[in-house]
Write a protein that holds these residues in place. Structure first.
Motif, PDB file in Angstrom:
ATOM      1  N   LEU A   1      10.588 -23.291 -14.271  1.00  0.00           N
ATOM      2  CA  LEU A   1      10.577 -22.997 -12.520  1.00  0.00           C
ATOM      3  C   LEU A   1       9.824 -21.382 -12.880  1.00  0.00           C
ATOM      4  N   PHE A   2       9.602 -20.876 -11.689  1.00  0.00           N
ATOM      5  CA  PHE A   2      10.297 -19.141 -11.923  1.00  0.00           C
ATOM      6  C   PHE A   2      10.033 -17.954 -10.763  1.00  0.00           C
ATOM      7  N   VAL A   3      10.912 -17.360 -10.796  1.00  0.00           N
ATOM      8  CA  VAL A   3      12.428 -17.047  -9.513  1.00  0.00           C
ATOM      9  C   VAL A   3      11.255 -15.282  -9.433  1.00  0.00           C
ATOM     10  N   GLY A   4      10.719 -15.577  -8.261  1.00  0.00           N
ATOM     11  CA  GLY A   4      10.262 -14.262  -8.320  1.00  0.00           C
ATOM     12  C   GLY A   4      11.409 -13.021  -6.981  1.00  0.00           C
ATOM     13  N   ILE A   5      11.625 -11.727  -7.844  1.00  0.00           N
ATOM     14  CA  ILE A   5      12.485 -11.289  -6.885  1.00  0.00           C
ATOM     15  C   ILE A   5      11.784 -10.143  -6.327  1.00  0.00           C
ATOM     16  N   ILE A   6      11.723  -9.918  -4.675  1.00  0.00           N
ATOM     17  CA  ILE A   6      10.701  -8.653  -4.366  1.00  0.00           C
ATOM     18  C   ILE A   6      11.740  -7.943  -3.407  1.00  0.00           C
ATOM     19  N   ARG A   7      10.832  -6.796  -3.791  1.00  0.00           N
ATOM     20  CA  ARG A   7      11.920  -5.352  -2.587  1.00  0.00           C
ATOM     21  C   ARG A   7      10.827  -4.761  -1.584  1.00  0.00           C
ATOM     22  N   ASP A   8      11.211  -4.602  -0.541  1.00  0.00           N
ATOM     23  CA  ASP A   8       9.567  -4.865   0.286  1.00  0.00           C
ATOM     24  C   ASP A   8       9.818  -2.559  -0.594  1.00  0.00           C
ATOM     25  N   LEU A   9       8.726  -2.161  -0.617  1.00  0.00           N
ATOM     26  CA  LEU A   9       8.429  -0.596  -0.911  1.00  0.00           C
ATOM     27  C   LEU A   9       7.745   0.116   0.209  1.00  0.00           C
ATOM     28  N   THR A  10       7.866  -1.171   1.161  1.00  0.00           N
ATOM     29  CA  THR A  10       7.167   0.212   2.558  1.00  0.00           C
ATOM     30  C   THR A  10       7.608   0.874   3.075  1.00  0.00           C
ATOM     31  N   GLU A  11       8.798   1.424   3.244  1.00  0.00           N
ATOM     32  CA  GLU A  11       9.596   2.401   3.797  1.00  0.00           C
ATOM     33  C   GLU A  11       9.943   3.634   2.603  1.00  0.00           C
ATOM     34  N   LYS A  12      10.039   3.382   1.613  1.00  0.00           N
ATOM     35  CA  LYS A  12      10.255   4.351   0.330  1.00  0.00           C
ATOM     36  C   LYS A  12       8.576   4.401  -0.305  1.00  0.00           C
ATOM     37  N   GLU A  13       7.720   3.522  -0.129  1.00  0.00           N
ATOM     38  CA  GLU A  13       6.260   4.726  -0.129  1.00  0.00           C
ATOM     39  C   GLU A  13       5.864   5.247   0.924  1.00  0.00           C
ATOM     40  N   ARG A  14       6.196   5.329   2.190  1.00  0.00           N
ATOM     41  CA  ARG A  14       6.036   5.493   4.061  1.00  0.00           C
ATOM     42  C   ARG A  14       6.947   7.288   2.658  1.00  0.00           C
ATOM     43  N   VAL A  15       7.716   6.960   3.024  1.00  0.00           N
ATOM     44  CA  VAL A  15       8.880   8.606   2.410  1.00  0.00           C
ATOM     45  C   VAL A  15       8.184   9.115   1.279  1.00  0.00           C
ATOM     46  N   SER A  16       6.896   8.346   0.238  1.00  0.00           N
ATOM     47  CA  SER A  16       6.311   9.170  -0.574  1.00  0.00           C
ATOM     48  C   SER A  16       5.530   9.695  -0.328  1.00  0.00           C
ATOM     49  N   GLU A  17       5.151   8.970   0.635  1.00  0.00           N
ATOM     50  CA  GLU A  17       3.547   9.340   0.999  1.00  0.00           C
ATOM     51  C   GLU A  17       3.413  10.541   2.338  1.00  0.00           C
ATOM     52  N   ALA A  18       4.827  10.400   2.973  1.00  0.00           N
ATOM     53  CA  ALA A  18       5.487  11.938   3.687  1.00  0.00           C
ATOM     54  C   ALA A  18       5.466  13.261   2.900  1.00  0.00           C
ATOM     55  N   LEU A  19       6.410  13.079   1.803  1.00  0.00           N
ATOM     56  CA  LEU A  19       6.438  13.709   1.077  1.00  0.00           C
ATOM     57  C   LEU A  19       5.584  14.504  -0.115  1.00  0.00           C
ATOM     58  N   ARG A  20       4.439  12.977  -0.042  1.00  0.00           N
ATOM     59  CA  ARG A  20       3.416  14.085  -0.639  1.00  0.00           C
ATOM     60  C   ARG A  20       2.774  14.480   0.329  1.00  0.00           C
ATOM     61  N   LYS A  21       2.521  14.027   1.540  1.00  0.00           N
ATOM     62  CA  LYS A  21       1.948  15.212   2.418  1.00  0.00           C
ATOM     63  C   LYS A  21       2.155  16.051   2.460  1.00  0.00           C
ATOM     64  N   SER A  22       3.671  16.484   2.578  1.00  0.00           N
ATOM     65  CA  SER A  22       4.128  17.339   2.659  1.00  0.00           C
ATOM     66  C   SER A  22       4.355  18.324   1.751  1.00  0.00           C
ATOM     67  N   GLU A  23       4.684  18.358   0.687  1.00  0.00           N
ATOM     68  CA  GLU A  23       4.074  19.350  -0.755  1.00  0.00           C
ATOM     69  C   GLU A  23       2.663  19.596  -0.644  1.00  0.00           C
ATOM     70  N   GLN A  24       1.296  18.611  -0.341  1.00  0.00           N
ATOM     71  CA  GLN A  24       0.543  19.202  -0.136  1.00  0.00           C
ATOM     72  C   GLN A  24       0.003  20.055   0.735  1.00  0.00           C
ATOM     73  N   GLN A  25       0.697  20.115   2.406  1.00  0.00           N
ATOM     74  CA  GLN A  25       0.662  21.069   3.431  1.00  0.00           C
ATOM     75  C   GLN A  25       0.755  22.485   2.695  1.00  0.00           C
ATOM     76  N   LEU A  26       2.485  21.716   2.015  1.00  0.00           N
ATOM     77  CA  LEU A  26       3.490  23.307   1.446  1.00  0.00           C
ATOM     78  C   LEU A  26       2.188  24.355   0.433  1.00  0.00           C
ATOM     79  N   ARG A  27       1.912  23.541  -0.477  1.00  0.00           N
ATOM     80  CA  ARG A  27       0.799  24.134  -1.595  1.00  0.00           C
ATOM     81  C   ARG A  27      -0.610  24.393  -0.246  1.00  0.00           C
ATOM     82  N   GLU A  28      -0.999  24.117   0.020  1.00  0.00           N
ATOM     83  CA  GLU A  28      -2.145  24.874   1.026  1.00  0.00           C
ATOM     84  C   GLU A  28      -1.494  25.386   2.811  1.00  0.00           C
TER      85      GLU A  28
END
Length: 520
Positions: free
Chosen positions: A120-147
């Motif tokens: 048998l196989f057990v899949g453990i799943i962790r939703d990354l939606t919020e984490k990646e949303r925050v990471s993307e927002a942070l990335r965009k913020s950092e990019q905007q800051l650099r710009e």
């Protein structure tokens, strides 16, 4: 029935296993070797929006978007055939599919275990939606800051004003392109050096005083006009605005941001304008002397005639042999006195009409008036007018260019003469008889740090509409005149920090020259 897990010493009942599964915060899915879903916990149901009954027995690829959906069964077959792990035992980011068709990112960890000989196989799943949303927002913020930082750097570098960043002790950290143009130095020649090295030596002390006050009092900024020595030793003029700011670094380091607004062209234009006004004033003085020529000629002719008479008397005595020493001495002393009188008049004229360096000196205000009177009296006498003089008894000193102030007085007297003559030619219908006289005097101003010179005539007066624009160029109340005299007079007084005003009543007009008194 007992359910063995990976730990042979831990056995749970089916109910206990189900409770443990549903207590997990992460989504968990159990599948068999054919990828059929055997069980999902409550977190998985909530995440994928399915009930358990909707998924049990179905291929787990129903929870995957393309291309994972098509390729998943091949991954399992390849694992059983070769033992090569692509996901099993290796956590990775993949995409999943909700019931409503929403695709979302997740972190998937797959473990393998055996139950009663079945893999048998057990899949453990962790939703990354919020984490990646925050990471993307942070990335965009950092990019905007650099710009934004890059845009700010570009703006500062190309700003039309010079910008120099300093350590609190005055060491130069950076300078933009405009500052380089202003000073003529390259960055490498200034960065790391004391800011005072590019200041004009006469402005160093003033700049240092401002800097110390700014640091000691934790002030916001200061501004003053300063001169800078370019690399080629020429002088640049600028207004310096200096502010104390926090750098934003963890150590809360402070910086001095200095803005340099170039005033070199403005100063040059002001100097040229001042020189032009001086040339114009010189022309006006010569013109005034021309108007006064008759009176001056009469004033000089009197001592010359007296000199001639005294010399002839001496000659007659010599011819007759009457050499009485005392009488000859008296005649010669009178001759000398008249010669000095004529010389004084000539000297006054030369002083007024020659071009001269603009020199300001401390002088008693009554002396300025007295030095002008010899020429003024000549002019008033030639026009058959009386000159009343009313000088204040106390001594008040001013710091002025005496020649220029005398020019203003002469101009006012000439205007008074013209106004009086015009009035006598066209008398009003019913005024009291006015005397042909002009008054000149000095007095204290309403303000204790000012003194006034005034000139009064009893002529035709000045209308209200003309009074408001009397000191503008080309405005005159005389029949003949350029309209420049009062405008030049106002410019002279403005340059001395003084003022000129007029008060005109029913029977007289008075011009007031106000000058600041000397301090100390």
């Amino acid at each position: 029935m007992k359910t063995p897990l990976s730990n042979p010493h831990l056995e749970l009942t089916p109910e206990g296993f189900s409770a443990l599964l549903n207590a997990a915060a992460d989504a968990i899915i159990i599948i068999d070797r054919n990828a059929k879903i055997l069980n999902i916990n409550l977190a998985a149901q909530s995440l994928f929006q399915y009930k358990t009954a909707e998924l049990e027995g179905r291929n787990v690829n129903i929870l995957m978007p393309e291309p994972y959906q098509t390729e998943h069964d091949g991954y399992l077959a390849n694992y059983f055939r070769t033992g090569e792990q692509k996901i099993i035992g290796i956590g990775r980011r993949v995409e999943a599919l909700k019931k409503d068709g929403t695709v979302f990112p997740m972190e998937l960890s797959v473990g393998e275990y055996s139950r009663e000989g079945e893999v048998l196989f057990v899949g453990i799943i962790r939703d990354l939606t919020e984490k990646e949303r925050v990471s993307e927002a942070l990335r965009k913020s950092e990019q905007q800051l650099r710009e934004s930082e890059q845009a700010l750097l570009i703006t500062l570098e190309n700003a039309p004003i010079g910008i120099i960043t300093l350590e609190p002790d005055g060491t130069v950290l950076s300078m933009n392109h405009s500052a380089i143009l202003l000073t003529g130095y390259t960055r490498s020649e200034v960065v790391g050096k004391d800011f005072k090295t590019i200041l004009h030596q006469d402005d160093v002390e003033k700049a240092e005083q401002h800097r110390q006050v700014l640091l000691e009092n934790d002030g916001n900024s200061f501004s003053f006009n300063a001169r800078y020595l370019r690399k080629n030793k020429s002088v640049a003029h600028a207004t310096m605005h200096c502010s104390l700011v926090n750098s934003g670094s963890p150590d809360k380091k402070q910086l001095l941001i200095t803005q340099l607004v170039d005033r070199t062209d403005q100063i040059k234009a002001e100097q040229e304008a001042s020189e032009f006004r001086e040339r114009l004033a010189h022309v006006d003085r010569v013109s005034t002397m021309g108007e006064m020529a008759s009176g001056i000629a009469h004033e000089i002719n009197q001592p010359l005639s007296a000199i001639s008479s005294y010399v002839q008397a001496c000659l007659r005595r010599l011819e007759s042999g009457n050499l009485e020493k005392q009488k000859l001495q008296e005649l010669l002393e009178k001759t000398d006195k008249q010669a000095l009188r004529a010389g004084t008049v000539v000297q006054r004229i030369r002083s007024l009409i020659r071009k001269h360096d603009r020199i300001r000196e401390r002088v008693e205000v009554n002396k300025i008036v007295k030095d002008t009177i010899s020429l003024v009296q000549a002019d008033t006498r030639s026009h058959g007018m009386l000159l009343d003089i009313e000088l204040m008894p106390q001594t008040r000193e001013v710091i002025v260019d005496s020649i220029q102030i005398q020019q203003v007085i002469l101009n006012l007297v000439r205007n008074a003469i013209d106004a009086t003559e015009d009035f006598s030619e066209t008398p009003p219908i019913a005024p009291a008889e006015r005397s042909s006289r002009i008054c000149i005097g000095t007095c204290d101003s309403e303000l204790s740090d000012q003194v006034e010179i005034w000139v009064r005539d009893f002529g035709h007066g000045i209308t209200d509409d003309l009074k408001d624009k009397l000191f503008e160029s080309f405005i005159t109340s005389k029949k003949t005149g350029t309209g420049m005299g009062l405008s030049i007079s106002r410019s002279i007084l403005d340059a001395h920090g003084g003022k000129i005003r007029v008060e005109s009543g029913a029977d007289n007009t008075t011009f007031f020259i106000t000058l600041p008194t000397a301090v100390g």
